[in-house]
Design a protein around this motif. Sequence first.
Motif, mmCIF file in Angstrom:
data_model
loop_
_atom_site.group_PDB
_atom_site.id
_atom_site.type_symbol
_atom_site.label_atom_id
_atom_site.label_comp_id
_atom_site.label_asym_id
_atom_site.label_seq_id
_atom_site.Cartn_x
_atom_site.Cartn_y
_atom_site.Cartn_z
ATOM 1 N N PHE A 109 0.810 -1.304 -0.020
ATOM 2 C CA PHE A 109 -0.116 -0.056 0.056
ATOM 3 C C PHE A 109 0.726 1.251 0.066
ATOM 4 O O PHE A 109 0.207 2.399 -0.348
ATOM 5 C CB PHE A 109 -1.060 0.082 1.217
ATOM 6 N N ASP B 246 -5.592 8.682 2.869
ATOM 7 C CA ASP B 246 -6.845 7.867 2.684
ATOM 8 C C ASP B 246 -7.041 6.924 3.890
ATOM 9 O O ASP B 246 -6.034 6.545 4.441
ATOM 10 C CB ASP B 246 -6.970 7.069 1.378
ATOM 11 N N GLN C 97 -5.115 3.678 8.300
ATOM 12 C CA GLN C 97 -5.169 2.734 9.190
ATOM 13 C C GLN C 97 -4.250 1.482 9.112
ATOM 14 O O GLN C 97 -3.834 1.077 9.965
ATOM 15 C CB GLN C 97 -6.907 1.886 9.175
ATOM 16 N N LYS C 98 -4.017 1.234 7.876
ATOM 17 C CA LYS C 98 -2.852 0.069 7.529
ATOM 18 C C LYS C 98 -1.544 0.598 8.245
ATOM 19 O O LYS C 98 -0.671 -0.096 8.490
ATOM 20 C CB LYS C 98 -2.805 -0.348 6.131
ATOM 21 N N TYR D 6 -8.123 4.233 4.766
ATOM 22 C CA TYR D 6 -7.644 2.834 4.640
ATOM 23 C C TYR D 6 -6.110 2.678 4.813
ATOM 24 O O TYR D 6 -5.776 1.925 5.454
ATOM 25 C CB TYR D 6 -8.261 2.283 3.360
ATOM 26 N N PHE D 7 -5.399 3.707 3.936
ATOM 27 C CA PHE D 7 -3.867 3.495 4.077
ATOM 28 C C PHE D 7 -3.635 4.149 5.440
ATOM 29 O O PHE D 7 -2.759 3.503 5.862
ATOM 30 C CB PHE D 7 -3.846 4.832 3.062
#
Length: 275
Positions: free
Chosen positions: A142, A223, A228-229, A225-226
């Motif tokens: 990612f 983002d 959180q990863k 999602y990014f």
Amino acid sequence: MLELTVLAENSAKICSHLRGEHGLSVYLKCDDLNVLFDTGQSDLYLQNADKLERDLNKIDWIIFSHHHYDHVDGLKYFPSHQNKKTKLLAQEYAFYQRVGRTNTLADTELLKKYDVVIADSEPIDINQRLIFLARIPRLNDFECQSSFYDEKVQLPSGQIEEDLYLEDSALIYRSSDGIIVITGCSHSGICNIVHYAKQIANEKWGISNIKTVIGGLHLIDTDPYFLQKTINLLKEYGVNEIRPCHCTDLAARIALAKAGFQVREVTCGTVVEFL
């Protein structure tokens, strides 16, 4: 001991009479070695160094995290030394020409003033406790998947390709109680950097615990999602304290703090000591 002083950053310490700019420059006094990590985009780092009583005439190494103007253009103003050539270090991609814009590190006339050290993919020992991570392996799915700004790089062969900032690098310092990771802009991905820092520190020093991460994390309008990863992996790697600056926006800093990391402020004038 490592004394780290921030000379240039986006913000300045309150009531310090210092000024900030978009960019980064950090002065590192590591035992008897003096290192300048990035130079910002102007002579501001010199002005702030004078106000902070940091003598840049003593600099032994100038080390660059990557080629972007806000990290290298200040090199044009660095004072010439009559008695010695300061060592200048960056990964080889940092010296390549870019398409449609200038790259200060591709100025061969300017570089003649320095003892230039071009790193390939292997880490370089600056001294027994400070290591330059020349080429960060990009392992996750990612981070750094494309150029952030649709930029192009011209290779020595003349071939033009997407600029993925393959030179993006970092420093690690062995403190008495863990690894200090010092980043410029983290274009290679802060999780990739931390993972590699742990690997190299374990190979070189037999330790792998991270004491702190300080520098730009390149978390801007990230983002969810990014982000959180990123949080999940940093926790998995055992990161606790983070001192973000430069290319880390407020939303990312708040998210990191809410996730349980100890987030410390960094501005022009910040001084941190590590034993």
